[in-house]
Design a protein around this motif. Sequence first.
Motif, short mmCIF file in Angstrom:
data_model
loop_
_atom_site.label_atom_id
_atom_site.label_comp_id
_atom_site.label_asym_id
_atom_site.label_seq_id
_atom_site.Cartn_x
_atom_site.Cartn_y
_atom_site.Cartn_z
N MET A 3 -25.90 -19.87 18.37
CA MET A 3 -27.32 -20.16 18.52
C MET A 3 -27.89 -19.36 19.68
SD MET A 3 -27.53 -23.82 20.53
CE MET A 3 -29.23 -23.49 21.00
N PRO A 4 -29.21 -19.15 19.68
CA PRO A 4 -29.82 -18.41 20.78
C PRO A 4 -30.42 -19.34 21.82
CG PRO A 4 -31.40 -18.62 19.02
CD PRO A 4 -30.17 -19.41 18.60
N ALA A 5 -30.55 -18.84 23.03
CA ALA A 5 -31.44 -19.47 24.01
C ALA A 5 -32.77 -18.73 23.85
CB ALA A 5 -30.91 -19.29 25.42
N VAL A 6 -33.87 -19.42 24.03
CA VAL A 6 -35.17 -18.71 24.03
C VAL A 6 -35.33 -18.16 25.44
CG1 VAL A 6 -37.63 -18.91 23.57
CG2 VAL A 6 -36.02 -20.32 22.29
N SER A 7 -34.95 -16.90 25.61
CA SER A 7 -34.86 -16.33 26.96
C SER A 7 -35.55 -14.98 27.01
CB SER A 7 -33.38 -16.20 27.36
OG SER A 7 -32.67 -15.49 26.36
N VAL A 8 -35.50 -14.33 28.17
CA VAL A 8 -36.24 -13.09 28.41
C VAL A 8 -35.97 -12.06 27.30
CG1 VAL A 8 -34.41 -12.28 30.00
CG2 VAL A 8 -36.64 -11.19 30.05
N GLY A 9 -37.06 -11.50 26.75
CA GLY A 9 -36.94 -10.48 25.72
C GLY A 9 -36.54 -11.00 24.35
N ASN A 10 -36.36 -12.32 24.23
CA ASN A 10 -35.92 -12.92 22.95
C ASN A 10 -34.65 -12.27 22.41
OD1 ASN A 10 -39.23 -12.71 22.83
ND2 ASN A 10 -38.47 -14.73 22.30
N VAL A 11 -33.79 -11.81 23.33
CA VAL A 11 -32.62 -11.03 22.92
C VAL A 11 -31.65 -11.85 22.07
CG1 VAL A 11 -30.64 -9.69 23.76
CG2 VAL A 11 -32.84 -9.51 24.92
N GLY A 12 -31.40 -13.10 22.48
CA GLY A 12 -30.50 -13.95 21.70
C GLY A 12 -31.00 -14.18 20.29
N GLN A 13 -32.31 -14.41 20.16
CA GLN A 13 -32.89 -14.67 18.84
C GLN A 13 -32.80 -13.42 17.94
OE1 GLN A 13 -36.20 -15.94 21.30
NE2 GLN A 13 -36.69 -17.47 19.76
N LEU A 14 -33.04 -12.25 18.53
CA LEU A 14 -32.94 -11.00 17.76
C LEU A 14 -31.49 -10.75 17.32
CD1 LEU A 14 -35.28 -8.73 19.93
CD2 LEU A 14 -35.77 -9.57 17.62
N ALA A 15 -30.54 -11.06 18.22
CA ALA A 15 -29.12 -10.89 17.88
C ALA A 15 -28.72 -11.83 16.75
CB ALA A 15 -28.25 -11.14 19.12
N ILE A 16 -29.23 -13.07 16.79
CA ILE A 16 -28.95 -14.05 15.72
C ILE A 16 -29.53 -13.56 14.39
CG2 ILE A 16 -29.52 -16.37 14.89
CD1 ILE A 16 -27.34 -16.51 16.93
N ASP A 17 -30.72 -12.94 14.44
CA ASP A 17 -31.32 -12.35 13.24
C ASP A 17 -30.35 -11.35 12.59
OD1 ASP A 17 -33.75 -13.55 12.80
OD2 ASP A 17 -34.96 -11.94 13.65
N LEU A 18 -29.72 -10.52 13.41
CA LEU A 18 -28.79 -9.52 12.90
C LEU A 18 -27.57 -10.17 12.26
CD1 LEU A 18 -28.96 -6.92 15.82
CD2 LEU A 18 -29.78 -6.56 13.47
N VAL A 19 -27.07 -11.25 12.87
CA VAL A 19 -25.90 -11.95 12.32
C VAL A 19 -26.25 -12.54 10.95
CG1 VAL A 19 -24.37 -13.95 12.61
CG2 VAL A 19 -24.87 -12.48 14.57
N ILE A 20 -27.38 -13.27 10.87
CA ILE A 20 -27.78 -13.93 9.61
C ILE A 20 -28.01 -12.89 8.52
CG2 ILE A 20 -29.59 -15.29 8.49
CD1 ILE A 20 -30.01 -16.69 11.26
N SER A 21 -28.71 -11.81 8.87
CA SER A 21 -29.06 -10.78 7.90
C SER A 21 -27.83 -10.02 7.40
CB SER A 21 -30.07 -9.82 8.53
OG SER A 21 -30.44 -8.82 7.62
#
Length: 246
Positions: free
Chosen positions: A1-19
């Motif tokens: 899971m991501p933390a909603v943190s600077v640059g939304n980096v965790g969320q973008l990385a999670i996008d890559l995993v799911i996709s």
Amino acid sequence: MPAVSVGNVGQLAIDLVISTLDMTKVGYFYTDCLVPMVGNNPYATAEENSTELSINAEVYSLPSKKLVVLQIRSPFIKNKYRPFCETLLSWVKSSKYARVVLLSSSHAYQRDDEQLLGTPLRYLLTPDLEKAVGSRMKELNWKEMEKVAAYPGISDTDKVLHIPGGGITKLLFTESCSEGIQMAVLLKFCSEGDNIPDAFVLVNYLNEWLQLIKSESNNSTDPSSQWKIPSSWRLLFGNGLPPALF
């Protein structure tokens, strides 16, 4: 899971995993702690599935890898960090997840002298996970997140965990420590801007450990080429400039 943190980096990385893993959406994480949000399917591959709705917190699954991913797509409502952490950890325990991996980031400009050296990537392990995988992290030659002086310039003896720009990272990690949950935090120091390169670096860091996809770094000069970019990334910066401007 991501933390909603600077640059939304965790969320973008999670996008890559799911996709990339073509994970199946299995449900929603219902909470009143996040700003409400609804949109089209961010992982659309054809016109038929582009109109599926997505909301602020969704759960994806890949049984073949015993992997469940929680994606968060909106910011936290003020003063709702703690209730969210409590709800999340309660779900983790009731679902009997073996471990949790939190992808996060921290402000590059708030590093201390020691953190300026070497890699911008760091990890943290709760004591329960340290027993299980601590030796593996040493084999990978990973660098643990340093504790910094609580009172810089006055006393260097009192050291604390400091993750500026990390959102819920520190709270979720410390709560997991006290509740005996196996949690790893993987984070990257970065700045706001175009954070797509940071997301690729973070997801490759995750892959070094969990081997979600076979690394093709020997065959390719660009390790990011093995990840599938979701269709929604075309709109990360809005539409292009209208020709009428010129």
